[in-house]
Design an enzyme around this catalytic site. Structure first.
Site, PDB file in Angstrom:
ATOM      1  N   LYS A 107       0.737   2.072   4.302  1.00  0.00           N
ATOM      2  CA  LYS A 107      -0.604   1.408   4.595  1.00  0.00           C
ATOM      3  C   LYS A 107      -1.042   1.852   6.091  1.00  0.00           C
ATOM      4  O   LYS A 107      -2.305   2.029   6.290  1.00  0.00           O
ATOM      5  CB  LYS A 107      -0.545  -0.125   4.388  1.00  0.00           C
ATOM      6  CG  LYS A 107      -0.492  -0.322   3.217  1.00  0.00           C
ATOM      7  CD  LYS A 107      -0.549  -2.038   3.018  1.00  0.00           C
ATOM      8  CE  LYS A 107      -0.835  -2.421   1.756  1.00  0.00           C
ATOM      9  NZ  LYS A 107      -0.879  -3.839   1.496  1.00  0.00           N
ATOM     10  N   ASN A 156      -5.474   0.241   2.637  1.00  0.00           N
ATOM     11  CA  ASN A 156      -4.694   0.217   1.078  1.00  0.00           C
ATOM     12  C   ASN A 156      -5.780   0.663   0.199  1.00  0.00           C
ATOM     13  O   ASN A 156      -4.954   0.513  -0.894  1.00  0.00           O
ATOM     14  CB  ASN A 156      -4.357  -1.560   0.948  1.00  0.00           C
ATOM     15  CG  ASN A 156      -5.852  -2.112   0.340  1.00  0.00           C
ATOM     16  OD1 ASN A 156      -6.738  -1.537   0.828  1.00  0.00           O
ATOM     17  ND2 ASN A 156      -5.765  -3.184  -0.306  1.00  0.00           N
ATOM     18  N   TYR A 208       3.369 -12.494  -5.104  1.00  0.00           N
ATOM     19  CA  TYR A 208       2.917 -12.914  -6.618  1.00  0.00           C
ATOM     20  C   TYR A 208       4.098 -12.528  -7.563  1.00  0.00           C
ATOM     21  O   TYR A 208       3.832 -12.969  -8.726  1.00  0.00           O
ATOM     22  CB  TYR A 208       1.876 -12.079  -6.931  1.00  0.00           C
ATOM     23  CG  TYR A 208       1.746 -10.788  -6.831  1.00  0.00           C
ATOM     24  CD1 TYR A 208       1.408 -10.124  -5.443  1.00  0.00           C
ATOM     25  CD2 TYR A 208       2.067 -10.052  -7.876  1.00  0.00           C
ATOM     26  CE1 TYR A 208       1.499  -8.788  -5.508  1.00  0.00           C
ATOM     27  CE2 TYR A 208       2.122  -8.419  -7.667  1.00  0.00           C
ATOM     28  CZ  TYR A 208       1.833  -7.860  -6.537  1.00  0.00           C
ATOM     29  OH  TYR A 208       1.833  -6.702  -6.501  1.00  0.00           O
ATOM     30  N   LYS A 214       6.736  -8.265  17.252  1.00  0.00           N
ATOM     31  CA  LYS A 214       5.424  -7.924  16.479  1.00  0.00           C
ATOM     32  C   LYS A 214       4.437  -9.280  16.262  1.00  0.00           C
ATOM     33  O   LYS A 214       3.319  -8.789  16.221  1.00  0.00           O
ATOM     34  CB  LYS A 214       5.884  -7.766  15.087  1.00  0.00           C
ATOM     35  CG  LYS A 214       6.903  -6.239  15.017  1.00  0.00           C
ATOM     36  CD  LYS A 214       7.015  -5.960  13.497  1.00  0.00           C
ATOM     37  CE  LYS A 214       8.204  -4.930  13.185  1.00  0.00           C
ATOM     38  NZ  LYS A 214       8.541  -4.974  11.901  1.00  0.00           N
ATOM     39  N   GLY A 220      -0.934 -15.553  -4.722  1.00  0.00           N
ATOM     40  CA  GLY A 220      -1.001 -14.277  -4.090  1.00  0.00           C
ATOM     41  C   GLY A 220      -1.501 -13.382  -5.578  1.00  0.00           C
ATOM     42  O   GLY A 220      -2.231 -12.419  -5.111  1.00  0.00           O
ATOM     43  N   SER A 243       4.755  -1.766  -9.503  1.00  0.00           N
ATOM     44  CA  SER A 243       3.510  -2.387  -9.044  1.00  0.00           C
ATOM     45  C   SER A 243       2.890  -3.074 -10.340  1.00  0.00           C
ATOM     46  O   SER A 243       2.782  -2.203 -11.436  1.00  0.00           O
ATOM     47  CB  SER A 243       2.667  -1.054  -8.528  1.00  0.00           C
ATOM     48  OG  SER A 243       1.376  -1.473  -8.435  1.00  0.00           O
TER      49      SER A 243
HETATM   50  P1  NAP Z   1       5.767  -5.215   5.556  1.00  0.00           P
HETATM   51  O1  NAP Z   1       4.738  -4.581   6.175  1.00  0.00           O
HETATM   52  O2  NAP Z   1       6.926  -4.571   5.400  1.00  0.00           O
HETATM   53  O3  NAP Z   1       5.940  -6.914   6.258  1.00  0.00           O
HETATM   54  C1  NAP Z   1       7.068  -7.614   5.887  1.00  0.00           C
HETATM   55  C2  NAP Z   1       6.993  -8.978   6.642  1.00  0.00           C
HETATM   56  O4  NAP Z   1       8.260  -9.867   6.192  1.00  0.00           O
HETATM   57  C3  NAP Z   1       7.366  -8.563   8.151  1.00  0.00           C
HETATM   58  O5  NAP Z   1       6.693  -9.512   8.847  1.00  0.00           O
HETATM   59  C4  NAP Z   1       8.947  -9.065   8.075  1.00  0.00           C
HETATM   60  O6  NAP Z   1       9.316  -9.482   9.442  1.00  0.00           O
HETATM   61  C5  NAP Z   1       8.840 -10.009   6.970  1.00  0.00           C
HETATM   62  N1  NAP Z   1      10.299 -10.275   6.738  1.00  0.00           N
HETATM   63  C6  NAP Z   1      11.042  -9.455   5.749  1.00  0.00           C
HETATM   64  N2  NAP Z   1      12.172  -9.899   5.241  1.00  0.00           N
HETATM   65  C7  NAP Z   1      12.281 -11.159   6.147  1.00  0.00           C
HETATM   66  C8  NAP Z   1      13.381 -12.092   6.245  1.00  0.00           C
HETATM   67  N3  NAP Z   1      14.290 -12.045   5.397  1.00  0.00           N
HETATM   68  N4  NAP Z   1      13.084 -13.305   7.005  1.00  0.00           N
HETATM   69  C9  NAP Z   1      11.975 -13.348   7.433  1.00  0.00           C
HETATM   70  N5  NAP Z   1      10.778 -12.488   7.728  1.00  0.00           N
HETATM   71  C10 NAP Z   1      11.176 -11.289   6.989  1.00  0.00           C
HETATM   72  O7  NAP Z   1       5.226  -5.842   4.041  1.00  0.00           O
HETATM   73  P2  NAP Z   1       3.587  -6.063   3.685  1.00  0.00           P
HETATM   74  O8  NAP Z   1       3.007  -4.854   3.141  1.00  0.00           O
HETATM   75  O9  NAP Z   1       3.119  -6.776   4.667  1.00  0.00           O
HETATM   76  O10 NAP Z   1       3.878  -7.091   2.103  1.00  0.00           O
HETATM   77  C11 NAP Z   1       4.699  -8.282   2.360  1.00  0.00           C
HETATM   78  C12 NAP Z   1       4.599  -9.142   1.078  1.00  0.00           C
HETATM   79  O11 NAP Z   1       3.370  -9.274   0.434  1.00  0.00           O
HETATM   80  C13 NAP Z   1       5.119  -8.198  -0.063  1.00  0.00           C
HETATM   81  O12 NAP Z   1       6.034  -9.027  -0.913  1.00  0.00           O
HETATM   82  C14 NAP Z   1       4.019  -7.803  -0.810  1.00  0.00           C
HETATM   83  O13 NAP Z   1       4.337  -7.498  -2.511  1.00  0.00           O
HETATM   84  C15 NAP Z   1       3.227  -8.607  -0.646  1.00  0.00           C
HETATM   85  N6  NAP Z   1       1.556  -8.439  -0.922  1.00  0.00           N
HETATM   86  C16 NAP Z   1       0.710  -8.953  -1.475  1.00  0.00           C
HETATM   87  C17 NAP Z   1      -0.578  -8.717  -1.580  1.00  0.00           C
HETATM   88  C18 NAP Z   1      -1.373  -9.304  -2.601  1.00  0.00           C
HETATM   89  O14 NAP Z   1      -2.538  -8.845  -2.991  1.00  0.00           O
HETATM   90  N7  NAP Z   1      -1.112 -10.693  -2.996  1.00  0.00           N
HETATM   91  C19 NAP Z   1      -0.814  -7.453  -0.960  1.00  0.00           C
HETATM   92  C20 NAP Z   1      -0.153  -7.133  -0.055  1.00  0.00           C
HETATM   93  C21 NAP Z   1       1.236  -7.295   0.010  1.00  0.00           C
HETATM   94  P3  NAP Z   1       9.893  -8.387  10.699  1.00  0.00           P
HETATM   95  O15 NAP Z   1       8.582  -7.521  11.087  1.00  0.00           O
HETATM   96  O16 NAP Z   1      10.638  -9.149  11.671  1.00  0.00           O
HETATM   97  O17 NAP Z   1      10.821  -7.346   9.909  1.00  0.00           O
END
Ligand code: NAP
Length: 292
Positions: free
Chosen positions: A71, A92, A229, A160, A250, A20
């Site tokens: 979360k 968060n 990011y 979803k 990001g 992180s």
């Molecule tokens: P999450 O709840 O696990 O959601 C992941 C999403 O990605 C789901 O919609 C999933 O689809 C999709 N996915 C995963 N692997 C995939 C693949 N191979 N092909 C197509 N879709 C795929 O995760 P999250 O907490 O939302 O976080 C997602 C990303 O955002 C992470 O990389 C995290 O580090 C980043 N993030 C960044 C910030 C920031 O401040 N910049 C904040 C939060 C999160 P399914 O539902 O079909 O499995």
């Protein structure tokens, strides 16, 4: 940084927190603000969450940044959840109060909006959001707050996307048009035709060179926002740069949501520039280590 018996402890809490960036940016900010606080990483397996939350509270942790995959589940351990976080259905940020209350917030939503608003308005825009996970819940909700014209949610698991688009439509009483779709090239190309702002909220591109939207699908008059990011310039962002689209990183969302967390925990005004400087230093050193 002075650490003593009075140091206030904050933490990022998730299943695994070793990678992180939150400790980097919060500790840089605490140092810059000259406050006696420290930010560490704490992790727990999912079947010990009750003990972990009780432990954080008992040991006097002042606040926690909640990350994947807790979360939604973390809401169960809060005595109060802020109204916006309740509507989003995920938190968060947690604040452990001296009177034993545990309050949950969501700062992802505002963090994302602030990052986009630096380059474009959101009002009356057509948004295509890839993903329907935890971050998507917050960002999709915020698109309603910012009065976007439409929001299309594209997800690998279509159900979803459908569920989230329904939920957002209900919260905003159909004032924002919402749609759900899959992520095939045909489906995405059709939606992109009408898209002003593309937001990737999936983990695709995280520490990899993958993307589901390639340069030939993007246009110069679009805004492209990748919430991933690591790396700083994901493949999607590199492709967006190639076509001359406006870019939102990001990393900026991460910093804006972290600034909001510090406001909630400590009522301080953190510096965006200081957090960004330390985040970039870490991201650049990660790249150097990988290429050795
Ligand atoms: P999450 O709840 O696990 O959601 C992941 C999403 O990605 C789901 O919609 C999933 O689809 C999709 N996915 C995963 N692997 C995939 C693949 N191979 N092909 C197509 N879709 C795929 O995760 P999250 O907490 O939302 O976080 C997602 C990303 O955002 C992470 O990389 C995290 O580090 C980043 N993030 C960044 C910030 C920031 O401040 N910049 C904040 C939060 C999160 P399914 O539902 O079909 O499995």
């Amino acid at each position: 940084m002075k650490i003593d018996g009075k140091t206030k402890v904050f933490a990022v809490f998730g299943q695994s927190t070793a990678h992180s960036m939150s400790p980097i940016i919060h500790n840089a900010s605490f140092r810059n603000l000259g406050i006696n606080c420290i930010f560490i990483g704490l992790s727990s397996p999912s079947d010990k969450l009750d003990i972990a939350f009780a432990g954080m509270q008992t040991l006097g942790i002042k606040g926690a940044a909640i990350i994947l995959p807790y979360k939604v589940e973390a809401m169960k351990y809060c005595t109060d959840v802020d109204l916006m976080a309740k509507q989003i259905g995920a938190i968060n940020t947690i604040c452990f109060k001296d009177d034993e209350r545990i309050i949950g917030y969501n700062t992802d939503a505002q963090g994302a909006a602030k990052a986009i608003l630096n380059v474009s308005s959101i009002k009356d825009k057509n948004i295509l959001m890839l993903g329907a996970g935890g971050a998507a819940k917050a960002i999709g909700f915020q698109m309603g707050v910012e009065k976007a014209k439409s929001l299309t949610i594209a997800n690998k698991t279509f159900e979803k996307a459908f569920e989230l688009s329904d939920q957002i439509s209900d919260i905003f009483e159909h004032r924002i048009k919402t749609f759900a779709t899959g992520i095939s090239k045909e489906e995405l190309t059709q939606t992109l035709f009408n898209t002003d702002i593309l937001i990737n909220t999936t983990s695709i591109g995280m520490n990899s060179n993958e993307t589901i939207i390639t340069a030939d699908m993007l246009r110069q008059d679009m805004v492209v926002f990748d919430i991933v990011y690591t790396p700083y310039k994901t493949r999607l962002i590199q492709d967006a740069e190639k076509v001359g689209a406006k870019i939102v990183h990001g990393a900026d969302m991460l910093i804006y949501q972290a600034m909001e967390q510090e406001r909630i925990w400590l009522r301080v005004k953190p510096s965006f520039e200081v957090m960004k400087q330390y985040l970039m230093k870490q991201l650049n050193s990660d790249i150097r280590i990988k290429s050795v």
